[in-house]
Design an enzyme around this catalytic site. Structure first.
Site, PDB file in Angstrom:
ATOM      1  N   ARG A 123       0.860  -1.190   0.000  1.00 37.87           N
ATOM      2  CA  ARG A 123       0.000   0.000   0.000  1.00 37.87           C
ATOM      3  C   ARG A 123       0.894   1.238   0.000  1.00 37.87           C
ATOM      4  O   ARG A 123       1.757   1.373   0.864  1.00 37.87           O
ATOM      5  CB  ARG A 123      -0.901  -0.014   1.242  1.00 37.87           C
ATOM      6  CG  ARG A 123      -1.746   1.218   1.400  1.00 37.87           C
ATOM      7  CD  ARG A 123      -2.690   1.106   2.604  1.00 37.87           C
ATOM      8  NE  ARG A 123      -3.497   2.309   2.698  1.00 37.87           N
ATOM      9  CZ  ARG A 123      -3.289   3.288   3.580  1.00 37.87           C
ATOM     10  NH1 ARG A 123      -2.326   3.208   4.482  1.00 37.87           N
ATOM     11  NH2 ARG A 123      -4.052   4.355   3.580  1.00 37.87           N
ATOM     12  N   HIS A 177      -2.942  10.949   0.181  1.00 33.45           N
ATOM     13  CA  HIS A 177      -2.407  10.808   1.535  1.00 33.45           C
ATOM     14  C   HIS A 177      -1.818  12.173   1.916  1.00 33.45           C
ATOM     15  O   HIS A 177      -0.613  12.312   2.115  1.00 33.45           O
ATOM     16  CB  HIS A 177      -1.377   9.677   1.578  1.00 33.45           C
ATOM     17  CG  HIS A 177      -1.069   9.151   2.959  1.00 33.45           C
ATOM     18  ND1 HIS A 177      -1.215   7.829   3.310  1.00 33.45           N
ATOM     19  CD2 HIS A 177      -0.622   9.766   4.065  1.00 33.45           C
ATOM     20  CE1 HIS A 177      -0.857   7.656   4.583  1.00 33.45           C
ATOM     21  NE2 HIS A 177      -0.483   8.819   5.060  1.00 33.45           N
ATOM     22  N   GLU A 221      -7.334   8.649   5.826  1.00 35.06           N
ATOM     23  CA  GLU A 221      -7.581   9.372   7.071  1.00 35.06           C
ATOM     24  C   GLU A 221      -8.092  10.797   6.842  1.00 35.06           C
ATOM     25  O   GLU A 221      -7.419  11.781   7.206  1.00 35.06           O
ATOM     26  CB  GLU A 221      -6.313   9.393   7.929  1.00 35.06           C
ATOM     27  CG  GLU A 221      -5.781   8.014   8.260  1.00 35.06           C
ATOM     28  CD  GLU A 221      -4.568   8.025   9.183  1.00 35.06           C
ATOM     29  OE1 GLU A 221      -4.071   9.106   9.514  1.00 35.06           O
ATOM     30  OE2 GLU A 221      -4.140   6.933   9.584  1.00 35.06           O
ATOM     31  N   ASN A 258      -7.381   2.244   9.816  1.00 33.14           N
ATOM     32  CA  ASN A 258      -6.070   2.495  10.436  1.00 33.14           C
ATOM     33  C   ASN A 258      -6.293   2.568  11.933  1.00 33.14           C
ATOM     34  O   ASN A 258      -7.045   3.430  12.411  1.00 33.14           O
ATOM     35  CB  ASN A 258      -5.467   3.807   9.934  1.00 33.14           C
ATOM     36  CG  ASN A 258      -5.064   3.727   8.470  1.00 33.14           C
ATOM     37  OD1 ASN A 258      -5.198   2.680   7.827  1.00 33.14           O
ATOM     38  ND2 ASN A 258      -4.578   4.828   7.935  1.00 33.14           N
ATOM     39  N   TYR A 280      -4.349   2.525  15.739  1.00 33.40           N
ATOM     40  CA  TYR A 280      -3.108   2.597  16.516  1.00 33.40           C
ATOM     41  C   TYR A 280      -3.344   2.466  18.019  1.00 33.40           C
ATOM     42  O   TYR A 280      -2.578   1.798  18.703  1.00 33.40           O
ATOM     43  CB  TYR A 280      -2.379   3.921  16.223  1.00 33.40           C
ATOM     44  CG  TYR A 280      -1.784   3.924  14.834  1.00 33.40           C
ATOM     45  CD1 TYR A 280      -0.517   3.401  14.615  1.00 33.40           C
ATOM     46  CD2 TYR A 280      -2.499   4.392  13.740  1.00 33.40           C
ATOM     47  CE1 TYR A 280       0.033   3.364  13.336  1.00 33.40           C
ATOM     48  CE2 TYR A 280      -1.964   4.357  12.462  1.00 33.40           C
ATOM     49  CZ  TYR A 280      -0.699   3.836  12.269  1.00 33.40           C
ATOM     50  OH  TYR A 280      -0.164   3.786  11.003  1.00 33.40           O
ATOM     51  N   GLU A 283      -3.532   0.155   8.114  1.00 36.19           N
ATOM     52  CA  GLU A 283      -2.346   0.598   8.879  1.00 36.19           C
ATOM     53  C   GLU A 283      -2.476   0.118  10.308  1.00 36.19           C
ATOM     54  O   GLU A 283      -3.544   0.245  10.925  1.00 36.19           O
ATOM     55  CB  GLU A 283      -2.215   2.130   8.925  1.00 36.19           C
ATOM     56  CG  GLU A 283      -1.706   2.778   7.684  1.00 36.19           C
ATOM     57  CD  GLU A 283      -1.555   4.291   7.838  1.00 36.19           C
ATOM     58  OE1 GLU A 283      -1.323   4.779   8.968  1.00 36.19           O
ATOM     59  OE2 GLU A 283      -1.687   4.976   6.810  1.00 36.19           O
TER      60      GLU A 283
HETATM   61  O1  IFM Z   1       2.603   8.113   9.563  1.00 33.86           O
HETATM   62  C1  IFM Z   1       1.225   8.138   9.740  1.00 33.86           C
HETATM   63  C2  IFM Z   1       0.517   7.891   8.432  1.00 33.86           C
HETATM   64  O2  IFM Z   1       0.881   8.807   7.463  1.00 33.86           O
HETATM   65  C3  IFM Z   1      -0.973   7.986   8.627  1.00 33.86           C
HETATM   66  N1  IFM Z   1      -1.412   7.164   9.713  1.00 33.86           N
HETATM   67  C4  IFM Z   1      -0.714   7.246  10.962  1.00 33.86           C
HETATM   68  C5  IFM Z   1       0.782   7.100  10.723  1.00 33.86           C
HETATM   69  C6  IFM Z   1       1.543   7.194  12.059  1.00 33.86           C
HETATM   70  O3  IFM Z   1       1.319   8.431  12.648  1.00 33.86           O
END
Ligand code: IFM
Length: 440
Positions: free
Chosen positions: A75, A119, A164, A288, A290, A353
């Site tokens: 990706r 992006h 995002e 995504n 985290y 992600e």
């Molecule tokens: O690096 C970023 C990415 O560009 C978008 N999602 C979160 C990642 C980590 O912060």
């Protein structure tokens, strides 16, 4: 052993401005991130993406590395200012050629190319005309999508329109932490709508393509059952998750969020027919993830990206954290996946992600533990019926981490920036073994 279906798509992700460099080559013009990072004080250490990981020149080496790791998909994002330098008008053949070479080399190695159209690197001329708060930018985005689709459509198995949009809208136009660095809450809300509209118009401009969108979603928990904490959590869930999920998957904005935002901007920018365009069926949804969010009511107003909700506090859940200060909790991913299944019509899901920055160079045991935990969470969700079809680790390479510059390393492959030498970290070897055996 925790096994994944043989069809599960194993990948890694990057984005254009974070790795390509070569910002003035072959007709590329500045994006908002070139302008922003050249502005003193915006990026830690004054770093910029001018060279980054030099992937523009080193992509053959990087793809050979991906192949050694056994990645099935890669990706990456297309840089709009490479393909359409003015943000309007004809395509730049040299810009398209780069992505043709990149995708052809991936295909030669048996790796599926998964491009994202946007992006965050808006061509600067479009920001000069108002940026995402201006409706015209959505139309321009669709025009750019059709140029990319015409040139590359024959070799792309899956297109992602936006990465995002929450960040583009609220970090870009509300907090100003990201490019273009504006602090205009009302503009941020309009930007969110025009990003979604741009997604819908782009999908229309790519007939026959398999099209999805990637959202940065989270699992939100109130700190207590106190009504004020419950309301704070509702607000954050509304702004971070439902403001994007509901229009895309239910063709409607969440009423409570519109109420929260009512005084900020009203709804005049939402025109009849927009929601129908936005809600065109998705072929997949990219997630995504985290960290989770623990949310509490705050008695003091705090300026934040959560426009319209100043009395909220993102609390510390007391869990271990990554180098970014993000709490590590794979249960949040599991609960988010189950929530998507429960609350929305079924759509194939991909984790587009997931990963972490740690202050470890090559022997990155903390990253392995993070990835292992999150992949186990994915496997649990799949056994509970979640249609999760693939996983992309963020990130293949250490790269330019936006306002943090090069201080944060998310890569499974280490990049020594002065020499551009790539060294697979222990996590890369670990991930390769996971892919090879199809499980943990
Ligand atoms: O690096 C970023 C990415 O560009 C978008 N999602 C979160 C990642 C980590 O912060």
């Amino acid at each position: 052993m925790t096994r994944f279906d043989p069809s599960f798509l194993w990948g890694a992700a990057t984005s254009g401005y974070q790795i390509e460099g070569a910002v003035t080559e072959d007709g590329r013009t500045p994006s908002i991130w070139d302008t922003f990072s050249a502005t003193p004080g915006k990026i830690l250490g004054g770093d910029t993406g001018a060279v980054a990981a030099d992937h523009y020149h080193r992509y053959p080496e990087d793809i050979a590395l991906m192949s050694q790791l056994g990645l099935r998909a890669y990706r990456f994002s297309l840089a709009w200012p490479r393909i359409q330098p003015d943000g309007r008008g004809p395509a730049n053949p040299k810009g398209l050629d780069f992505y043709r070479r990149l995708t052809d080399t991936l295909l030669e190695h048996g790796i599926q190319p998964w491009p994202t159209l946007y992006h965050w690197d808006l061509p600067q001329p479009l920001e000069d005309k108002g940026g995402w708060p201006a409706r015209d930018t959505a139309e321009r985005f669709a025009e750019y999508a059709s140029l990319a689709y015409e040139a590359l459509g024959d070799r792309i198995p899956a297109w992602t329109t936006l990465n995002e949009p929450w960040c583009s809208a609220f970090l870009g136009y509300a907090t100003g932490r990201h490019a273009p660095g504006r602090r205009e809450p009302a503009a941020a809300v309009r930007a969110a709508h025009h990003l979604l509209l741009g997604h819908g118009l782009a999908a229309e401009a790519m007939p026959d393509a398999r099209v999805g969108i990637t959202l940065n979603l989270t699992h939100v928990t109130p700190r207590s059952n106190d009504p004020a904490d419950l309301d704070a959590a509702r607000r954050i869930d509304g702004m971070q998750n439902r403001l994007f999920l509901d229009p895309l998957l239910r063709a409607a904005y969440p009423e409570d969020v519109l109420d929260d935002l009512g005084d900020i901007t009203g709804t005049d920018h939402i025109r009849p027919g927009d929601l129908k365009t936005i809600a065109a069926p998705l072929d997949f949804l990219g997630i995504n993830y985290y960290a989770p969010m623990l949310v509490a009511h705050s008695t003091e107003p705090t300026p934040s990206a959560y426009v319209g909700s100043p009395f909220v506090d993102i609390a510390d859940g007391g869990r271990p954290k990554t180098a970014m200060g993000w709490e590590i909790d794979e249960h949040g991913l599991h609960d988010l996946l189950l929530r998507l299944r429960a609350d929305y019509p079924e759509v194939p899901l991909y984790v587009t992600e997931n990963g972490a920055a740690f202050d470890e160079a090559i022997h990155d045991t903390a990253r392995i533990a993070y990835l292992d935990g999150h992949l186990r969470a994915c496997a649990r969700a799949i056994t509970q019926g979640v249609p999760l079809k693939g996983y992309f680790v963020w990130s293949l390479l250490d790269n330019f981490e936006w306002s943090y510059g090069y201080s944060q390393r998310f890569g499974i492959v280490h990049v020594d920036y002065p020499t551009q030498r790539r060294t697979p970290k222990d996590s890369a070897r670990w991930y390769a073994a996971v892919i090879e055996r199809g499980g943990l």
